[in-house]
Design a protein around this motif. Structure first.
Motif, short mmCIF file in Angstrom:
data_model
loop_
_atom_site.label_atom_id
_atom_site.label_comp_id
_atom_site.label_asym_id
_atom_site.label_seq_id
_atom_site.Cartn_x
_atom_site.Cartn_y
_atom_site.Cartn_z
N THR B 466 0.83 -1.20 0.00
CA THR B 466 0.00 0.00 0.00
C THR B 466 0.86 1.26 0.00
N ASN B 467 1.94 1.19 0.73
CA ASN B 467 2.82 2.35 0.85
C ASN B 467 3.86 2.34 -0.26
N ARG B 468 3.42 2.65 -1.48
CA ARG B 468 4.31 2.44 -2.62
C ARG B 468 5.24 3.61 -2.85
N ILE B 469 5.07 4.71 -2.09
CA ILE B 469 5.91 5.88 -2.31
C ILE B 469 7.38 5.56 -2.05
N GLY B 470 7.63 4.76 -1.00
CA GLY B 470 9.01 4.49 -0.62
C GLY B 470 9.72 3.51 -1.51
N MET B 471 9.04 3.01 -2.53
CA MET B 471 9.66 1.93 -3.30
C MET B 471 9.88 2.29 -4.76
N SER B 527 1.18 9.40 -20.92
CA SER B 527 2.05 8.84 -21.96
C SER B 527 1.86 9.57 -23.28
N ILE B 528 0.64 10.11 -23.52
CA ILE B 528 0.43 10.89 -24.74
C ILE B 528 1.30 12.13 -24.70
N ALA B 529 1.30 12.77 -23.50
CA ALA B 529 2.06 14.01 -23.36
C ALA B 529 3.53 13.74 -23.09
N ARG B 530 3.92 12.46 -23.07
CA ARG B 530 5.30 12.05 -22.77
C ARG B 530 5.81 12.67 -21.47
N GLU B 531 4.97 12.55 -20.44
CA GLU B 531 5.38 13.02 -19.12
C GLU B 531 5.66 11.80 -18.25
N PRO B 532 6.91 11.47 -18.06
CA PRO B 532 7.20 10.25 -17.30
C PRO B 532 7.17 10.52 -15.80
N ARG B 533 5.99 10.69 -15.25
CA ARG B 533 5.94 10.84 -13.79
C ARG B 533 4.85 9.97 -13.21
N GLU B 534 4.89 9.85 -11.90
CA GLU B 534 3.95 8.98 -11.21
C GLU B 534 2.56 9.56 -11.28
N THR B 535 1.57 8.70 -11.37
CA THR B 535 0.19 9.17 -11.42
C THR B 535 -0.25 9.58 -10.02
N ASN B 536 -1.29 10.42 -9.98
CA ASN B 536 -1.87 10.80 -8.69
C ASN B 536 -2.39 9.57 -7.96
N ALA B 537 -2.98 8.68 -8.73
CA ALA B 537 -3.52 7.46 -8.11
C ALA B 537 -2.42 6.71 -7.38
N ALA B 538 -1.25 6.63 -8.02
CA ALA B 538 -0.14 5.92 -7.39
C ALA B 538 0.31 6.64 -6.13
N ARG B 539 0.40 7.96 -6.21
CA ARG B 539 0.89 8.71 -5.07
C ARG B 539 -0.08 8.70 -3.90
N PHE B 540 -1.36 8.56 -4.23
CA PHE B 540 -2.37 8.62 -3.18
C PHE B 540 -2.78 7.25 -2.65
N THR B 541 -2.07 6.21 -3.09
CA THR B 541 -2.51 4.86 -2.72
C THR B 541 -2.66 4.69 -1.21
N GLN B 542 -1.65 5.14 -0.47
CA GLN B 542 -1.68 4.98 0.98
C GLN B 542 -2.89 5.67 1.60
N ARG B 543 -3.10 6.94 1.19
CA ARG B 543 -4.22 7.69 1.74
C ARG B 543 -5.54 7.07 1.31
N PHE B 544 -5.52 6.58 0.08
CA PHE B 544 -6.72 5.95 -0.47
C PHE B 544 -7.09 4.73 0.36
N ALA B 545 -6.08 3.96 0.77
CA ALA B 545 -6.35 2.75 1.56
C ALA B 545 -6.89 3.11 2.94
N ASP B 546 -6.46 4.27 3.46
CA ASP B 546 -6.93 4.66 4.79
C ASP B 546 -8.31 5.32 4.75
N HIS B 547 -8.53 6.18 3.77
CA HIS B 547 -9.83 6.88 3.66
C HIS B 547 -10.29 6.81 2.22
N PRO B 548 -10.85 5.69 1.81
CA PRO B 548 -11.14 5.53 0.37
C PRO B 548 -12.15 6.55 -0.17
#
Lengths: 271, 641
Positions: B466-471, B527-548
Motif C-alpha cells: 500500500t505504501n508504494r511511495i518508498g519503493m 504517456s500521450i504528453a510524454r510526461e514520465p511521472r507517477e500518477t496521482n492514483a499511485a501517489r495517493f494509494t496509501q491515503r486511499f487505503a486509509d480513507h477511500p
C-alpha cells in the motif's frame, strides 16, 4: 466429571493441557539445545499424577495416554543462565504445541497447545512396610479425585517446568481426537521412566527405554518392570529415602490431637 | 520415528549406490581431508615417483580419536601428514603412525598395505621426496620453512602458522598410490576393498562400551560427535556435552555419560547422511538449513521454491540427480483458457511428474536446523509424512498462493512466491538475516503442515504494498504480487479465480478496481504528453487505503484535466470504455441499511490490492497478442491496441 462407579477404585482419568510441552530428548538435552520428543514420556505423566496427589504409600502407574491434537512443534529462542560463569548463553528450544480449536485467542482450553487424556492408577508401594497401615484404598482414591477436581495439589507442568499445564477430570476416550483414524505408528527407542530406589527396592538409579507404538492416537505404556518391552540402563548407586510414622510422617489423628493441644480453645470456639 | 533412526536408515539405503557417485556418502570411520602430496610405490614398496596434489578432498581412514584430533598427536592409520609418515622427518609422531599402520597390516594382508608398510619401514621418505624435487631442504640439512625466496609449489598449498608465519613441510598430507600388476585401481583412497578392510578392522579395536540410545543395547560408544555438518567450517554440533558446570544434565546424573550414550556407528552414519543430504539438497539461509528427503530413495523435493522452480521453468539447478524428477514440459497447445486454469493444469501435471518419483507411501522427512551459538546446533523443525501427504500439501500451497508475480523484466510468472521472497516483501529488501530466517521458519509449517499463514506477515506485506511511495517501481510490482498471493492464501475459498471477478461486490474489492481504472486513465494521458511521472492514483494509494471515500473524491477531481486531454486525442474510444467501466463499478456497490457501501470511509483491507491488481491486469493490453483472452475485457483491450 467421570462417573465414579464406572472406574475401578484406584484409577484416575483426566485431561491435561497447556500452551506448550517439552519432553526433552536426552540426546539434545545434554548439549543444551532442547528438542522435544513428539510423545509424552511415562515419567512426565507420572509426575503430573504426583502433582495432582501423592503420598509415599502409593506409586502411580500410567496406563494410557491419548493424543487429542495433531502434533506441531515451535522453536523458540532462549537465553539460559550460565550458573558457573555468570551471564547467559543462547539456545533454541523446540516445544510441542498444536493447532487452536477455537478462534478466540483468549480461550486457553481450545487455543493453540497440546492436550492429552490420561488414565493412570495407583498401587501400594510394597517397599514401604512402615506405611502399611496407611494403605486405605478408598481414602486415597477420594483424596485424589477431590484434588483432581480442584486442578491438582501442586503446579502441573508438561515435561519441563516452563510449560505450565492444567488438569481436569474427564472420561478417557471421550471426545474427538485428531488421530482417531490414523492407525498404528511406530516410534524409535524413547525414554520411558526412571527407576528410583524407593520404587524398585534396590539401591540403584536406572533409566528405562521403550519403543512406543501409537494406535489411533493412544499410547499404551508398559509397566516399568515389564522386561519384554522395557530396556533398562543401570546408572549408579542411590540411597533409598525412608519414610515412616514417628520418623518423618505423622498420622492424621495424632496431628489433630497435637493441633488441639496447641489451639484447643480456638477449635472449641469455632465449633 | 526419530531423526536419528531416519538418518541411519537413509545412510544404509544410499551408501555405495552408483546413483550417488558424484557426491558420495562418506563411509564410516573415514574423514575427508585435503591431501598435498601423492607418493606412488610399486608392489614391493619401492619408491617410484611423487607429485604435488592441487586442492583435492581425499577420503582417508581414521579412528575416532584421530578424526577428532586437535593439538595432541594422534595418527591416522594410512594417509597422514609427512611428520607422521616419514621416519627421517625426525618427529616422535612417527611411532604413533607406525603402530597404527602395523596393527592394521597384522589384521589384513592387503597387498597395498604391505607395500606401504615396507616402504615406511625403510625411513627414507623425506630423502626420496627431496630427491624428487618436491620437498625443499636447506643447505644445513633441515627442511625449509621460512620461504624467504618465495614458497615452493608444495608450500603454497600449506597454510602458514598464524604466529610464526612459517610453512612447515611436515604438515603436508601424504596419500598413496600402489601400482599392482593386473590392477587399474592404484590409489588407496578410492579402493573400496581397503575401505571395507578398515571398517572390519576398526570393529576389533578396543572401545568403551555402554548403553546406546539408538540400538537400545550396549555398543562401542562414540567419544564425541561430528561437526562440519552444514559446511566445511561449521563448528556447530548437533549432539554435544561439554557442559560439566551447568545444569543440562547435572542433578540427577553425575556425568554426561550417565545421561546419554550413542554408539559410534549410529552417530557416524547419521551425521554422514545428514551432511550429505545438506550438501546435496539442503536449503541454506545463513545459519539455517532446511532439508527434505525421502528415506527410500533420495529424491530432491522442492519445498521452499517458488512455483516457477516447482514447475521446472528455471533450469539453473539441473545437475546430477535433479533430472530424475524434473516435471514434464508443458506445450503451449494445452495452455488454453485463462491464466488460472492454465496454471492449475500445469501444477497438476508437474505434481504428477513428482509423484512418479516419490511414492505415495514413501517416508518423507523434513528437518530444519539452526544455531543460536557457533558451537551448538538445534533441530528446530522435524516432521515425517508420507509422499502423498507432502505432495498434496505442496500442491495446496502452490494453488492457494497462486497469483501473477512480477519479479522484474524477464521474470514474470504465475504461482506462489518463495518464502525467502515473502520475507523480503514483508520486511523490505534489506531484511535482517535473523528475521529472514525466522520468517522462513514460520512459513515452513504453513507449507508442510498446512497451518494458516501468520496474520502479521500478511498484514505487513499488504501494508508495504500500500505504501508504494518508498519503493522503486519494480519493487512495488514485486511486493504487490506477493501481497496479493498472501492475502488470497489467508482467505482460502474466498477468491476462487486469479483473474478479475466482475461479480464481486465487496466494497474493498470495488475500491481497488476504481483505483486501477483511475491509474490507467491518468497514465494513458501522461504517456500521450510524454510526461514520465507517477500518477496521482499511485501517489495517493496509501491515503486511499486509509480513507477511500474522501480520497476518491480528490482523485476524481484531479482526473478531470486528463480526461479532457484524452477527449481531444485519438484515444477517445478507449476513454469512453473506461468511463463506462467506472460507472459499472460505481453501480456495483451494495446498499447496506439504506446507505451505499461506497460512502463508507473506513480503512480498506488487503482485498483492495486484489481488486486493483486484477483490474489493472484486465486493462493491460495482453502481453502475448496471439493468445486470445477469455476475460470480459477483450473489447476494451481491442480498442486500445
Amino acid at each position: 466429571m467421570a462417573d465414579r462407579r464406572k472406574t475401578p477404585r484406584n484409577t484416575l482419568e483426566f485431561k491435561v493441557w497447556g500452551r506448550y510441552a517439552l519432553f526433552t530428548d536426552p540426546l539434545t538435552r545434554v548439549g543444551g539445545e532442547k528438542c522435544s520428543y513428539h510423545l509424552p514420556t511415562y515419567e512426565a505423566l507420572k509426575g503430573i499424577c504426583k502433582s495432582i496427589y501423592w503420598k509415599p504409600t502409593l506409586i502411580w502407574h500410567v496406563d494410557q495416554v491419548r493424543l487429542m491434537r495433531r502434533i506441531r512443534t515451535q522453536a523458540r529462542g532462549m537465553k539460559p543462565l550460565e550458573y558457573t560463569s555468570g551471564g547467559n548463553t543462547l539456545a533454541i528450544y523446540t516445544y510441542l504445541t498444536g493447532d487452536a480449536r477455537s478462534k478466540n485467542l483468549l480461550d486457553i482450553t481450545d487455543g493453540p497447545g497440546v492436550e492429552y487424556q490420561v488414565r493412570a492408577h495407583f498401587e501400594w508401594n510394597e517397599h514401604r512396610p512402615a506405611l502399611e497401615q496407611d494403605r486405605v484404598e478408598g481414602k486415597h482414591f477420594s483424596i485424589a479425585q477431590r484434588s483432581l477436581e480442584r486442578g491438582g495439589r501442586q503446579d502441573i507442568f508438561l515435561g519441563t517446568r516452563d510449560c505450565q499445564g492444567y488438569v481436569t477430570p474427564c472420561e478417557f476416550g471421550s471426545g474427538v481426537s485428531d488421530y482417531d483414524n490414523d492407525g498404528p505408528l511406530d516410534y524409535a527407542l524413547m525414554f520411558h521412566s526412571f527407576s528410583y530406589p524407593d520404587e524398585t527396592g534396590t539401591s540403584r538409579l536406572g533409566t528405562n527405554f521403550w519403543r512406543p507404538k501409537l494406535e489411533n492416537g493412544v499410547l499404551t505404556f508398559p509397566r516399568p518392570d515389564d522386561t519384554d518391552q522395557i530396556v533398562h540402563k543401570d546408572i549408579r548407586a542411590m540411597p533409598f529415602k525412608a519414610f515412616g510414622e514417628s520418623h518423618n510422617m505423622q498420622s492424621v489423628s495424632s496431628e489433630f490431637e497435637h493441633l488441639q493441644a496447641e489451639t484447643g480453645s480456638l477449635v472449641e470456639a469455632a465449633e | 520415528m526419530s531423526w536419528l533412526q531416519r538418518l541411519v536408515e537413509t545412510y544404509d539405503a544410499c551408501f555405495g549406490k552408483s546413483a550417488y557417485v558424484k557426491l558420495a556418502l562418506t563411509p564410516i570411520n573415514h574423514v575427508e581431508q585435503q591431501a598435498h602430496l601423492e607418493i606412488t610405490l610399486d608392489k614391493d614398496g619401492e619408491f617410484l615417483r611423487a607429485s604435488v596434489v592441487p586442492k583435492e578432498a581425499t577420503l582417508i581412514p581414521a579412528t575416532e580419536a584421530s578424526a577428532g584430533r586437535t593439538s595432541g598427536p594422534v595418527a591416522h592409520p594410512l594417509c597422514d601428514k609427512l611428520r607422521y609418515v616419514a621416519k627421517d622427518y625426525g618427529s616422535n609422531d612417527h611411532e604413533l603412525y607406525r603402530s597404527a599402520l602395523d596393527a592394521w597390516v597384522k589384521y589384513s594382508e592387503h597387498p597395498k598395505l604391505k607395500a606401504i608398510k615396507s616402504y615406511v619401514a625403510k625411513g627414507t621418505t623425506v630423502h626420496d621426496l627431496v630427491a624428487a624435487g618436491i620437498v625443499v631442504m636447506q643447505s644445513d640439512g633441515t627442511l625449509e620453512s621460512a620461504w624467504n625466496d618465495g614458497p615452493s609449489p608444495l608450500a603454497k598449498l600449506l597454510t602458514a602458522d598464524p604466529k610464526t608465519k612459517l610453512r612447515d613441510q611436515g604438515n603436508a598430507l601424504v596419500r598413496w598410490k600402489v601400482e599392482l600388476a593386473g590392477s587399474l585401481q592404484h590409489s588407496v583412497w578410492e579402493d573400496t576393498e581397503l575401505q571395507k578392510s578398515w571398517a572390519e578392522f576398526h570393529t576389533t579395536l578396543p572401545a568403551e562400551e555402554g548403553f546406546s540410545l539408538y540400538e537400545g543395547e550396549n555398543r562401542p560408544l562414540a567419544l564425541s560427535h561430528p561437526k562440519r555438518l552444514r559446511h566445511g567450517g561449521d563448528g556447530a554440533k548437533l549432539i554435544s556435552s561439554n557442559d560439566s558446570g551447568g545444569f543440562t544434565f547435572r542433578g540427577r546424573f553425575m556425568s554426561a555419560k550417565e545421561a546419554y550414550g550413542l554408539s559410534a556407528e549410529a552417530t557416524q552414519k547419521a551425521h554422514n547422511a545428514l551432511r550429505w543430504l545438506i550438501a546435496r539438497q539442503g536449503y541454506r539461509n545463513g545459519d539455517q538449513v532446511i532439508v527434505a528427503w525421502s528415506v527410500q530413495h533420495v529424491t530432491r523435493i522442492p519445498l521452499l521454491a517458488d512455483s516457477r522452480a516447482l514447475l521446472g521453468e528455471e533450469d539453473e539447478d539441473v545437475e546430477e540427480g535433479y533430472a530424475e524428477c524434473s516435471p514434464p514440459s508443458i506445450t503451449p497447445e494445452n495452455s488454453a483458457g485463462d491464466v488460472g486454469q492454465e496454471y492449475a493444469l500445469r501444477l497438476k501435471s508437474a505434481m504428477q511428474g513428482y509423484r512418479s518419483h516419490i511414492g505415495d507411501s514413501d517416508n518423507i522427512v523434513v528437518m530444519s536446523l539452526d544455531a543460536a551459538t557457533p558451537g551448538r546446533m538445534a533441530i528446530v523443525y522435524y516432521r515425517e509424512l508420507t509422499g502423498s501427504e507432502l505432495l498434496a500439501r505442496i500442491e495446496r500451497w502452490h494453488s492457494l498462493l497462486a497469483w501473477q508475480q512480477n519479479f522484474g523484466k524477464d521474470h514474470h510468472f504465475v504461482g506462489a512466491p518463495a518464502p525467502r521472497d515473502i520475507a523480503e516483501a514483508a520486511y523490505g529488501r534489506r531484511v535482517d538475516d535473523k528475521l529472514r530466517r525466522a520468517t522462513v521458519e514460520r512459513l515452513l509449517p504453513c507449507i508442510v503442515d498446512g497451518t494458516p499463514l501468520p496474520r502479521d506477515l500478511v498484514l505487513s506485506c499488504v501494508q508495504r504494498a500500500t505504501n508504494r511511495i518508498g519503493m522503486e517501481r519494480w519493487e512495488f510490482e514485486r511486493v504487490l504480487g506477493i501481497a496479493c498471493s498472501l492475502y488470497r492464501g489467508s482467505h482460502p475459498q474466498e477468491f476462487p479465480s486469479m483473474s478479475l471477478d466482475e461479480a464481486r461486490t465487496s466494497r474493498d474489492y470495488l475500491y481497488g478496481r476504481l483505483l486501477a481504472v483511475a491509474d490507467n486513465i491518468e497514465s494513458m494521458a501522461l504517456s500521450i504528453a510524454r510526461e514520465p511521472r507517477e500518477t496521482n492514483a499511485a501517489r495517493f494509494t496509501q491515503r486511499f487505503a486509509d480513507h477511500p471515500y474522501t480520497t476518491w473524491r480528490t482523485l476524481e477531481l484531479q482526473l478531470r484535466p486528463y480526461i479532457a486531454r484524452l477527449n481531444g486525442s485519438r484515444y477517445v474510444g478507449a476513454l469512453k470504455l473506461r468511463q463506462q467501466l467506472l460507472d459499472r463499478i460505481y453501480s456495483s456497490f451494495e446498499t447496506v441499511n439504506g446507505e451505499s457501501t461506497f460512502l463508507d470511509n473506513r480503512r480498506l483491507s488487503g482485498e483492495f490490492l486484489l481488486g486493483f491488481h486484477s483490474q489493472r491486469e484486465a486493462l493491460r493490453p495482453s502481453r502475448d497478442a496471439a493468445s486470445a483472452t477469455t476475460t470480459t475485457q477483450t473489447d476494451v483491450e481491442g480498442d486500445t491496441e
